[in-house]
Design a protein around this motif. Structure first.
Motif, PDB file in Angstrom:
ATOM      1  N   ASP A  26       0.826  -1.217   0.000  1.00 37.44           N
ATOM      2  CA  ASP A  26       0.000   0.000   0.000  1.00 37.44           C
ATOM      3  C   ASP A  26       0.853   1.257   0.000  1.00 37.44           C
ATOM      4  O   ASP A  26       0.531   2.233  -0.674  1.00 37.44           O
ATOM      5  N   LYS A  27       1.929   1.244   0.733  1.00 37.59           N
ATOM      6  CA  LYS A  27       2.805   2.419   0.787  1.00 37.59           C
ATOM      7  C   LYS A  27       3.451   2.706  -0.561  1.00 37.59           C
ATOM      8  O   LYS A  27       3.559   3.855  -0.978  1.00 37.59           O
ATOM      9  N   ILE A  28       3.901   1.683  -1.231  1.00 37.39           N
ATOM     10  CA  ILE A  28       4.610   1.865  -2.496  1.00 37.39           C
ATOM     11  C   ILE A  28       3.643   2.124  -3.641  1.00 37.39           C
ATOM     12  O   ILE A  28       3.818   3.054  -4.417  1.00 37.39           O
ATOM     13  N   TYR A  29       2.593   1.330  -3.733  1.00 34.52           N
ATOM     14  CA  TYR A  29       1.683   1.437  -4.871  1.00 34.52           C
ATOM     15  C   TYR A  29       0.725   2.612  -4.765  1.00 34.52           C
ATOM     16  O   TYR A  29       0.148   3.023  -5.763  1.00 34.52           O
ATOM     17  N   ALA A  30       0.583   3.169  -3.594  1.00 35.56           N
ATOM     18  CA  ALA A  30      -0.311   4.312  -3.426  1.00 35.56           C
ATOM     19  C   ALA A  30       0.305   5.606  -3.957  1.00 35.56           C
ATOM     20  O   ALA A  30      -0.393   6.590  -4.129  1.00 35.56           O
ATOM     21  N   GLN A  31       1.594   5.607  -4.220  1.00 37.22           N
ATOM     22  CA  GLN A  31       2.274   6.822  -4.674  1.00 37.22           C
ATOM     23  C   GLN A  31       3.112   6.563  -5.922  1.00 37.22           C
ATOM     24  O   GLN A  31       4.336   6.668  -5.894  1.00 37.22           O
ATOM     25  N   PRO A  32       2.470   6.279  -7.060  1.00 36.39           N
ATOM     26  CA  PRO A  32       3.252   5.995  -8.270  1.00 36.39           C
ATOM     27  C   PRO A  32       4.056   7.207  -8.754  1.00 36.39           C
ATOM     28  O   PRO A  32       5.143   7.028  -9.299  1.00 36.39           O
ATOM     29  N   LEU A  33       3.544   8.396  -8.552  1.00 35.53           N
ATOM     30  CA  LEU A  33       4.283   9.589  -8.981  1.00 35.53           C
ATOM     31  C   LEU A  33       5.634   9.669  -8.271  1.00 35.53           C
ATOM     32  O   LEU A  33       6.643   9.991  -8.885  1.00 35.53           O
ATOM     33  N   LEU A  34       5.646   9.327  -6.996  1.00 34.92           N
ATOM     34  CA  LEU A  34       6.897   9.310  -6.237  1.00 34.92           C
ATOM     35  C   LEU A  34       7.859   8.258  -6.810  1.00 34.92           C
ATOM     36  O   LEU A  34       9.060   8.520  -6.938  1.00 34.92           O
ATOM     37  N   VAL A  35       7.333   7.113  -7.168  1.00 36.19           N
ATOM     38  CA  VAL A  35       8.171   6.065  -7.760  1.00 36.19           C
ATOM     39  C   VAL A  35       8.776   6.554  -9.069  1.00 36.19           C
ATOM     40  O   VAL A  35       9.971   6.372  -9.330  1.00 36.19           O
ATOM     41  N   TYR A  36       7.973   7.204  -9.903  1.00 34.18           N
ATOM     42  CA  TYR A  36       8.479   7.727 -11.179  1.00 34.18           C
ATOM     43  C   TYR A  36       9.541   8.804 -10.961  1.00 34.18           C
ATOM     44  O   TYR A  36      10.540   8.853 -11.675  1.00 34.18           O
ATOM     45  N   LEU A  37       9.330   9.659  -9.973  1.00 37.48           N
ATOM     46  CA  LEU A  37      10.320  10.706  -9.684  1.00 37.48           C
ATOM     47  C   LEU A  37      11.628  10.107  -9.172  1.00 37.48           C
ATOM     48  O   LEU A  37      12.709  10.548  -9.546  1.00 37.48           O
ATOM     49  N   VAL A  38      11.520   9.110  -8.325  1.00 37.42           N
ATOM     50  CA  VAL A  38      12.719   8.434  -7.821  1.00 37.42           C
ATOM     51  C   VAL A  38      13.455   7.773  -8.982  1.00 37.42           C
ATOM     52  O   VAL A  38      14.691   7.827  -9.061  1.00 37.42           O
ATOM     53  N   TYR A  39      12.712   7.186  -9.899  1.00 36.84           N
ATOM     54  CA  TYR A  39      13.337   6.557 -11.064  1.00 36.84           C
ATOM     55  C   TYR A  39      14.088   7.591 -11.906  1.00 36.84           C
ATOM     56  O   TYR A  39      15.240   7.362 -12.283  1.00 36.84           O
ATOM     57  N   CYS A  40      13.449   8.712 -12.187  1.00 34.09           N
ATOM     58  CA  CYS A  40      14.097   9.763 -12.978  1.00 34.09           C
ATOM     59  C   CYS A  40      15.362  10.264 -12.284  1.00 34.09           C
ATOM     60  O   CYS A  40      16.401  10.444 -12.914  1.00 34.09           O
ATOM     61  N   PHE A  41      15.267  10.484 -10.986  1.00 31.81           N
ATOM     62  CA  PHE A  41      16.418  10.926 -10.200  1.00 31.81           C
ATOM     63  C   PHE A  41      17.542   9.890 -10.283  1.00 31.81           C
ATOM     64  O   PHE A  41      18.702  10.227 -10.504  1.00 31.81           O
ATOM     65  N   SER A  42      17.188   8.624 -10.125  1.00 33.30           N
ATOM     66  CA  SER A  42      18.182   7.558 -10.157  1.00 33.30           C
ATOM     67  C   SER A  42      18.866   7.467 -11.521  1.00 33.30           C
ATOM     68  O   SER A  42      20.083   7.314 -11.593  1.00 33.30           O
ATOM     69  N   GLU A  43      18.098   7.578 -12.586  1.00 30.29           N
ATOM     70  CA  GLU A  43      18.682   7.490 -13.923  1.00 30.29           C
ATOM     71  C   GLU A  43      19.589   8.675 -14.229  1.00 30.29           C
ATOM     72  O   GLU A  43      20.550   8.539 -14.963  1.00 30.29           O
ATOM     73  N   PHE A  44      19.288   9.819 -13.674  1.00 22.40           N
ATOM     74  CA  PHE A  44      20.136  10.985 -13.891  1.00 22.40           C
ATOM     75  C   PHE A  44      21.426  10.882 -13.086  1.00 22.40           C
ATOM     76  O   PHE A  44      22.495  11.246 -13.559  1.00 22.40           O
ATOM     77  N   PHE A  45      21.327  10.369 -11.878  1.00 20.43           N
ATOM     78  CA  PHE A  45      22.489  10.275 -10.994  1.00 20.43           C
ATOM     79  C   PHE A  45      23.089   8.876 -11.021  1.00 20.43           C
ATOM     80  O   PHE A  45      23.100   8.165 -10.026  1.00 20.43           O
ATOM     81  N   PHE A  46      23.570   8.473 -12.191  1.00 21.77           N
ATOM     82  CA  PHE A  46      24.393   7.283 -12.377  1.00 21.77           C
ATOM     83  C   PHE A  46      23.704   5.969 -12.034  1.00 21.77           C
ATOM     84  O   PHE A  46      24.358   5.003 -11.695  1.00 21.77           O
ATOM     85  N   GLY A  47      22.393   5.910 -12.102  1.00 24.25           N
ATOM     86  CA  GLY A  47      21.674   4.655 -11.894  1.00 24.25           C
ATOM     87  C   GLY A  47      21.811   4.119 -10.494  1.00 24.25           C
ATOM     88  O   GLY A  47      22.126   2.949 -10.300  1.00 24.25           O
ATOM     89  N   ILE A  48      21.561   4.979  -9.518  1.00 26.54           N
ATOM     90  CA  ILE A  48      21.710   4.591  -8.115  1.00 26.54           C
ATOM     91  C   ILE A  48      20.876   3.352  -7.805  1.00 26.54           C
ATOM     92  O   ILE A  48      21.313   2.442  -7.112  1.00 26.54           O
ATOM     93  N   ILE A  49      19.659   3.317  -8.332  1.00 24.10           N
ATOM     94  CA  ILE A  49      18.767   2.171  -8.128  1.00 24.10           C
ATOM     95  C   ILE A  49      18.647   1.446  -9.467  1.00 24.10           C
ATOM     96  O   ILE A  49      18.317   2.067 -10.474  1.00 24.10           O
TER      97      ILE A  49
END
Length: 191
Positions: free
Chosen positions: A45-68
């Motif tokens: 529920d915590k993760i799937y309730a906030q898909p926008l946050l997941v997408y933002l974290v993904y964008c951040f990760s891809e910009f900063f050397f693929g942290i995740i």
């Protein structure tokens, strides 16, 4: 059969990529079995309730050397909704990765021929710089297909003054990686 050093480099890093994918999938299945299955609502529920946050974290990760690793986001997407939604997310992830790589390439181009680059290159990118000199644009293909840090390689290639059109052409291999890894993750979750 004697393979060229470039092909050997591709095969070696490709195998590393698949090993990392297997490790991530194994860790995910263990986490799912021993943690999520015992309290699924608390985690999901915590993760799937906030898909926008997941997408933002993904964008951040891809910009900063693929942290995740992007594979974790693929796993998130396959568990989120329908199969069609998974493939839409997969296309989104691949496109974001491609364009974030290009953005870091453009940042590298900005620093091309600037004195500060030498200091930056000698400290943060000291491992990748010799690879660029040795393998050239082939390094873009290898980074696009394997776990080499995509944004860092893109930054490095841009800082070396490679032409944008050639970079964009070879960077299309990034979509192939997402297709292959996405298919493997899809197949592991159908069973």
């Amino acid at each position: 059969m004697n393979l060229s050093p470039r092909i050997q480099f591709l095969i070696k890093n490709g195998l590393k990529g698949f090993v990392w994918l297997l490790i991530i999938l194994g860790a995910y299945f263990l986490f799912k079995e021993f943690v999520i299955s015992r309290t699924p609502d608390a985690w999901m529920d915590k993760i799937y309730a906030q898909p926008l946050l997941v997408y933002l974290v993904y964008c951040f990760s891809e910009f900063f050397f693929g942290i995740i690793p992007p594979e974790l986001f693929m796993i998130w997407a396959i568990n989120k909704d329908t199969i069609a939604h998974y493939f839409i997310n997969l296309a989104f992830f691949a496109t974001v990765s491609y364009f974030m790589g290009y953005l870091t390439f453009l940042i590298g181009r900005f620093f091309y021929k600037r004195d500060g680059l030498k200091r930056f290159r000698n400290t943060l990118l000291k491992e990748q710089w010799p690879l660029l000199k040795k393998y050239g644009l082939f390094l873009i293909i290898v980074a696009a297909l394997t776990p080499l840090p995509w944004a860092a390689i893109s930054l490095l290639v841009g800082s070396a003054g490679y032409p944008s059109k050639r970079y964009l052409k070879y960077a299309l291999f990034r979509f192939l990686r997402f297709a292959i890894y996405g298919y493997i993750i899809f197949q592991t979750h159908i069973i």
